[in-house]
Write an enzyme that holds these catalytic residues in place. Structure first.
Site, PDB file in Angstrom:
ATOM      1  N   LYS A   9       0.834  -1.213   0.000  1.00 12.40           N
ATOM      2  CA  LYS A   9       0.000   0.000   0.000  1.00 12.40           C
ATOM      3  C   LYS A   9       0.865   1.259   0.000  1.00 12.40           C
ATOM      4  CE  LYS A   9      -3.864  -2.278   2.382  1.00 12.40           C
ATOM      5  NZ  LYS A   9      -4.919  -2.119   3.410  1.00 12.40           N
ATOM      6  N   TYR A  49     -12.482  -3.023  -3.185  1.00  8.13           N
ATOM      7  CA  TYR A  49     -13.048  -2.929  -1.832  1.00  8.13           C
ATOM      8  C   TYR A  49     -14.578  -2.852  -1.874  1.00  8.13           C
ATOM      9  CZ  TYR A  49      -8.374  -2.185   0.206  1.00  8.13           C
ATOM     10  OH  TYR A  49      -7.071  -2.336   0.642  1.00  8.13           O
ATOM     11  N   PHE A  57     -15.622   4.539   6.870  1.00  9.99           N
ATOM     12  CA  PHE A  57     -14.211   4.817   6.583  1.00  9.99           C
ATOM     13  C   PHE A  57     -13.863   4.663   5.104  1.00  9.99           C
ATOM     14  CE2 PHE A  57     -14.478   0.314   7.890  1.00  9.99           C
ATOM     15  CZ  PHE A  57     -13.882  -0.317   6.810  1.00  9.99           C
ATOM     16  N   ARG A  85      -1.752 -14.644   4.118  1.00  7.59           N
ATOM     17  CA  ARG A  85      -2.636 -14.027   5.128  1.00  7.59           C
ATOM     18  C   ARG A  85      -2.005 -14.155   6.513  1.00  7.59           C
ATOM     19  NH1 ARG A  85      -7.067 -10.585   4.245  1.00  7.59           N
ATOM     20  NH2 ARG A  85      -8.178 -11.376   6.047  1.00  7.59           N
ATOM     21  N   ASN A 112      -2.070  -0.127   6.952  1.00 13.30           N
ATOM     22  CA  ASN A 112      -1.578  -1.413   7.470  1.00 13.30           C
ATOM     23  C   ASN A 112      -0.686  -2.154   6.467  1.00 13.30           C
ATOM     24  OD1 ASN A 112      -3.576  -2.150   5.735  1.00 13.30           O
ATOM     25  ND2 ASN A 112      -4.878  -3.134   7.255  1.00 13.30           N
ATOM     26  N   HIS A 115      -2.012  -5.463   1.425  1.00  9.40           N
ATOM     27  CA  HIS A 115      -3.253  -6.204   1.169  1.00  9.40           C
ATOM     28  C   HIS A 115      -2.880  -7.649   0.886  1.00  9.40           C
ATOM     29  CE1 HIS A 115      -7.014  -7.604  -0.528  1.00  9.40           C
ATOM     30  NE2 HIS A 115      -6.299  -8.110  -1.525  1.00  9.40           N
ATOM     31  N   GLU A 126      -9.013 -11.019  -7.992  1.00 11.27           N
ATOM     32  CA  GLU A 126      -8.154  -9.847  -7.765  1.00 11.27           C
ATOM     33  C   GLU A 126      -6.952  -9.854  -8.722  1.00 11.27           C
ATOM     34  OE1 GLU A 126      -7.281  -9.975  -3.571  1.00 11.27           O
ATOM     35  OE2 GLU A 126      -9.310  -9.349  -3.027  1.00 11.27           O
TER      36      GLU A 126
HETATM   37  N1  UDP Z   1     -10.038  -0.733   6.951  1.00 10.22           N
HETATM   38  C1  UDP Z   1     -10.177   0.471   7.620  1.00 10.22           C
HETATM   39  N2  UDP Z   1     -10.950   0.496   8.762  1.00 10.22           N
HETATM   40  C2  UDP Z   1     -11.562  -0.614   9.260  1.00 10.22           C
HETATM   41  C3  UDP Z   1     -11.417  -1.830   8.561  1.00 10.22           C
HETATM   42  C4  UDP Z   1     -10.648  -1.853   7.416  1.00 10.22           C
HETATM   43  O1  UDP Z   1      -9.661   1.486   7.202  1.00 10.22           O
HETATM   44  O2  UDP Z   1     -12.247  -0.525  10.299  1.00 10.22           O
HETATM   45  C5  UDP Z   1      -9.185  -0.778   5.753  1.00 10.22           C
HETATM   46  C6  UDP Z   1      -7.833  -1.442   6.024  1.00 10.22           C
HETATM   47  O3  UDP Z   1      -6.837  -0.744   5.280  1.00 10.22           O
HETATM   48  C7  UDP Z   1      -8.036  -2.835   5.502  1.00 10.22           C
HETATM   49  C8  UDP Z   1      -8.946  -2.572   4.291  1.00 10.22           C
HETATM   50  O4  UDP Z   1      -9.820  -1.548   4.744  1.00 10.22           O
HETATM   51  O5  UDP Z   1      -6.817  -3.472   5.152  1.00 10.22           O
HETATM   52  C9  UDP Z   1      -9.757  -3.779   3.830  1.00 10.22           C
HETATM   53  O6  UDP Z   1     -10.517  -4.261   4.912  1.00 10.22           O
HETATM   54  P1  UDP Z   1     -10.718  -5.816   5.151  1.00 10.22           P
HETATM   55  O7  UDP Z   1     -11.812  -5.962   6.158  1.00 10.22           O
HETATM   56  O8  UDP Z   1     -10.865  -6.520   3.838  1.00 10.22           O
HETATM   57  O9  UDP Z   1      -9.356  -6.248   5.909  1.00 10.22           O
HETATM   58  P2  UDP Z   1      -8.054  -7.011   5.378  1.00 10.22           P
HETATM   59  O10 UDP Z   1      -8.525  -8.129   4.493  1.00 10.22           O
HETATM   60  O11 UDP Z   1      -7.193  -6.023   4.641  1.00 10.22           O
HETATM   61  O12 UDP Z   1      -7.370  -7.508   6.629  1.00 10.22           O
HETATM   62 MG    MG Z   2      -9.799  -8.016   2.849  1.00  8.86          MG
END
Ligand code: UDP
Ligand code: MG
Length: 153
Positions: A9, A49, A57, A85, A112, A115, A126
């Site tokens: 990211k 997303y 958010f 993961r 974070n 991805h 994807e």
């Molecule tokens: N995200 C955020 N706030 C939240 C949850 C997610 O900004 O409360 C962002 C974060 O960057 C995350 C991305 O949205 O990596 C995608 O969310 P997902 O639930 O798919 O989590 P991931 O698969 O990335 O762990």
């Molecule tokens: Mg995700």
């Protein structure tokens, strides 16, 4: 072998963490079979997303994902989705376990670092979203049997 999509990211690019993350991927033994830098736009992020478009958010997430180019990678290996993961750690960097990428490099629920696709089905969708077929290289590393036993492949 299974494939998964990784995105470094903008927060990772801005913080000069490309090498750190790529090093971990190589050390683990995941095979990098596609890798490029690209600037994301709102269209691709709304698709990527789509499960989050109604979240409060979401606008900030889209904005943060466009602040600089990203690096997208196709990673290959047995159980590559689960392996990457696990290396990535839980979503919120403050809660992610030490030793994971997010646990070691992030203090944020949004910024974070990486991805990681969350299922085989999503990984394939994807990969097709971010890569053209000719950008993926289906080579077999010469050290394949130092990564896996012969009966695992
Ligand atoms: N995200 C955020 N706030 C939240 C949850 C997610 O900004 O409360 C962002 C974060 O960057 C995350 C991305 O949205 O990596 C995608 O969310 P997902 O639930 O798919 O989590 P991931 O698969 O990335 O762990
Ligand atoms: Mg995700």
């Amino acid at each position: 072998m299974e494939r998964t999509l990784a995105i470094l990211k903008p927060c990772a690019i801005e913080r000069s963490l490309i090498g750190e993350v790529v090093k971990r991927i190589e050390q683990k033994g995941l095979i990098i079979c596609g890798m490029k830098m690209m600037q994301l736009d709102e269209k691709i992020l709304r698709a990527h997303y789509s499960h989050l478009v109604d979240k409060p958010f979401f606008p900030l997430l889209v904005e943060s994902m466009m602040t600089s180019p990203v690096i997208v990678m196709v990673l290959k290996g047995i159980d590559a989705v689960e392996v990457f993961r696990n290396m990535t750690g839980s979503t919120n960097g403050r809660k992610a376990a030490p030793g994971t990428i997010r646990g070691d490099f992030s203090v944020s629920g949004q910024q974070n670092i990486v991805h990681a696709s969350d299922s085989v089905e999503n990984a394939e969708a994807e990969i097709n979203r971010f890569f053209r077929p000719e950008e993926i290289f289906d080579y077999i590393p010469s050290g394949l049997y130092d990564l896996y036993a012969k009966d695992e492949i």
